[in-house]
Design a protein around this motif. Structure first.
Motif, PDB file in Angstrom:
ATOM      1  N   ALA A 260     -39.038  24.623 -50.377  1.00  0.00           N
ATOM      2  CA  ALA A 260     -39.966  25.398 -49.556  1.00  0.00           C
ATOM      3  C   ALA A 260     -41.375  24.947 -49.912  1.00  0.00           C
ATOM      4  CB  ALA A 260     -39.796  26.891 -49.806  1.00  0.00           C
ATOM      5  N   ASP A 262     -45.928  25.497 -48.894  1.00  0.00           N
ATOM      6  CA  ASP A 262     -47.014  26.155 -48.179  1.00  0.00           C
ATOM      7  C   ASP A 262     -48.169  25.162 -48.057  1.00  0.00           C
ATOM      8  OD1 ASP A 262     -49.683  27.845 -48.157  1.00  0.00           O
ATOM      9  OD2 ASP A 262     -48.106  29.195 -47.461  1.00  0.00           O
ATOM     10  N   GLN A 287     -32.032  28.821 -51.008  1.00  0.00           N
ATOM     11  CA  GLN A 287     -33.158  28.668 -50.084  1.00  0.00           C
ATOM     12  C   GLN A 287     -34.068  29.888 -50.148  1.00  0.00           C
ATOM     13  OE1 GLN A 287     -33.947  25.862 -47.900  1.00  0.00           O
ATOM     14  NE2 GLN A 287     -35.820  27.062 -48.183  1.00  0.00           N
ATOM     15  N   ASN A 288     -33.455  31.074 -50.211  1.00  0.00           N
ATOM     16  CA  ASN A 288     -34.253  32.298 -50.355  1.00  0.00           C
ATOM     17  C   ASN A 288     -35.092  32.257 -51.624  1.00  0.00           C
ATOM     18  OD1 ASN A 288     -33.145  33.355 -48.021  1.00  0.00           O
ATOM     19  ND2 ASN A 288     -31.593  34.563 -49.080  1.00  0.00           N
ATOM     20  N   ASP A 291     -38.043  29.932 -51.111  1.00  0.00           N
ATOM     21  CA  ASP A 291     -39.023  30.591 -50.243  1.00  0.00           C
ATOM     22  C   ASP A 291     -39.819  31.650 -51.004  1.00  0.00           C
ATOM     23  OD1 ASP A 291     -38.096  29.072 -48.122  1.00  0.00           O
ATOM     24  OD2 ASP A 291     -36.779  30.651 -47.349  1.00  0.00           O
ATOM     25  N   ASP A 292     -39.113  32.413 -51.834  1.00  0.00           N
ATOM     26  CA  ASP A 292     -39.763  33.523 -52.523  1.00  0.00           C
ATOM     27  C   ASP A 292     -40.707  33.047 -53.618  1.00  0.00           C
ATOM     28  OD1 ASP A 292     -38.369  35.187 -50.868  1.00  0.00           O
ATOM     29  OD2 ASP A 292     -36.790  35.623 -52.307  1.00  0.00           O
TER      30      ASP A 292
END
Length: 368
Positions: A260, A262, A287-288, A291-292
Motif C-alpha cells: 500500500a 500514499d 492487504q488490510n 493499508d492500515d
C-alpha cells in the motif's frame, strides 16, 4: 485528590493475599488496547515483603499485584521482576516490584493452534461475537469474556500455526476497521483450576465524548493543567509505502507480497518504505494490514501529554477514563498550541509517600 483512596495487595499463585505498604512513590499505568503496568516498592520487613523475599520456593517471589481505588478493583497485574535487597533513601531494605497487566501476560502465553494453519472464524460474523465464543470455550486460558459492543462483520481468515492469542487479537484489532479492547479486572485465582485475571471486552470504539471534562493551560477560566508536553514522532513511525510478505507460504514473497502507498506523503517526506511481517497468511488480511499501516503512519504522529493540577476537576476515573474524548486548550508564550478535542489513550497515576496522587494523561488529536 488524596491518594488514600488507592490500595495495593499482593496475591500468590493460590490466591492468598497480603497488604502492600508503599515506600516512596508508586506508579500505575492504564492503557487502551495495551497492557497496563505498575512500579512500586514495599518494606522487606512487612508481611508481604517477607512472603516475597522467602527463598524456600521458586514461586514465592512471583505473584499478582491487585490495585484498588475506593475499594474498587482497578487492575490485576503479575510480576515481571521482584528485586530483593534494594535500599530506600534511609538505608532500609525494601523490595522493588515491576508488574504488567496479567491478562496480557496470559494471552501471550497461549498458542491457539500449534499443528496447522488456523482458520478463524469458521463462518462470517461480528468479530467481537466470534471472539467471545472462542474465549468462552477455553476456560483454561485464564480469562473470561464480556458481551462485546458492536464490531464489524468479518470473513474467515487463515493465520499461521503457532500464533499466540495476544498476536491473534491484535491482528484483528489494530486495523482501521478493527476495534478497541480492554480487560475489566477480576481475580478468581484460588489454586483450583486457572481462574481468571481479566474479562475481555471489545467494541469498535471504547469511550465517550466528555465535553464537560475540559482542560486548560495558560488561558481560560479553568486553568487546571500544571504542565504539558507536545510531541511529534517521525523517524521509524513514518510509513508511506508498506509491504507485507507472505512468509514464503504462497509461492514466495514475489507472489504473496501485499503493498500500500500514499503518494501525497511520499511527495512531502520522501519514500518511507517499511517491511511489515505478520503472523498470518490470508492475502486479504495482509492487504488490510498494509493499508492500515499507511493510513496511520503516513504523517508524523502527534502525542500530547498533560498533567492536571492536584485536587481540581475533572477527576480521573470519575469524569473521564481511558478511551474518552475531552476538550483541551493550551496557550503558551502567546501562542495557541492546541484548542480542540483529544482522545485519552493512557492514564498514569503516581502516588507519593505523602498520600497525594499525580495524574498524567497521554492523548492524541488524530482520532478525536
Amino acid at each position: 485528590m488524596a491518594a488514600g483512596v488507592w490500595r495495593f495487595e499482593w496475591a500468590n499463585a493460590t490466591g492468598s493475599k497480603w497488604h502492600l505498604p508503599l515506600v516512596d512513590e508508586a506508579t500505575v499505568k492504564f492503557r487502551l488496547s495495551q497492557a497496563g503496568s505498575a512500579e512500586l516498592k514495599v518494606p522487606m520487613d512487612s508481611a508481604a515483603g517477607r512472603q516475597i523475599a522467602k527463598s524456600d520456593s521458586v514461586s514465592d517471589g512471583w505473584g499478582y499485584v491487585l490495585v484498588y481505588r475506593n475499594d474498587t478493583l482497578m487492575q490485576v497485574l503479575e510480576t515481571e521482576v521482584t528485586e530483593v535487597g534494594v535500599r530506600d533513601g534511609e538505608g532500609v531494605p525494601v523490595i522493588g516490584i515491576s508488574a504488567t497487566e496479567s491478562p496480557y501476560q496470559r494471552m501471550d502465553g497461549v498458542i491457539i493452534e500449534p499443528t496447522k494453519p488456523y482458520l478463524f472464524p469458521t463462518t462470517a460474523g461480528q468479530i467481537g461475537t466470534r471472539l467471545k465464543t472462542l474465549i468462552d470455550a477455553n476456560t483454561s486460558w485464564g480469562i473470561t469474556c464480556a458481551t462485546p459492543g458492536t464490531t464489524v462483520s468479518v470473513d474467515p481468515s487463515v493465520f499461521e500455526q503457532g500464533i499466540t492469542l495476544l498476536a491473534f487479537i491484535q491482528a484483528w484489532a489494530f486495523r482501521a476497521s478493527g476495534f478497541d479492547f480492554r480487560f475489566n479486572p477480576e481475580f478468581t485465582v484460588s489454586g483450583a483450576g486457572y481462574g481468571s485475571t481479566g474479562q475481555f471486552y471489545c467494541a469498535s470504539t471504547i469511550g465517550e465524548i466528555k465535553l464537560n471534562a475540559k482542560f486548560e493551560f495558560g488561558a481560560g477560566s479553568k486553568a487546571n493543567l500544571s504542565a504539558y508536553s507536545w510531541k511529534r514522532f517521525g523517524g521509524q513511525h513514518l510509513c508511506n509505502i508498506a509491504a507485507v510478505p507472505s512468509n514464503g507460504t504462497s509461492g514466495g514473497n514475489a507472489v504473496g507480497l501485499k503493498t500500500a502507498a500514499d503518494v501525497t506523503s511520499v511527495a512531502t517526506y520522501g519514500i518511507r518504505w517499511r517491511w511489515i511481517t505478520a503472523d498470518f497468511e490470508d492475502a486479504t488480511l495482509r492487504q488490510n494490514l498494509a493499508d492500515d499501516h499507511v493510513a496511520f503512519r503516513k504523517n508524523p504522529r502527534r502525542v500530547l501529554s498533560i498533567t492536571p493540577m492536584p485536587e481540581t476537576t475533572p477527576t480521573a476515573f470519575v469524569d473521564y477514563s481511558v478511551g474518552d474524548i475531552v476538550p483541551v486548550s493550551i496557550t503558551d508564550a502567546g501562542l495557541s498550541v492546541i484548542n480542540g478535542n483529544v482522545r485519552i489513550y493512557g492514564i498514569s497515576v503516581t502516588i507519593d509517600k505523602n498520600g497525594m496522587e499525580k495524574i498524567e494523561l497521554e492523548t492524541s488529536p488524530e482520532t478525536a
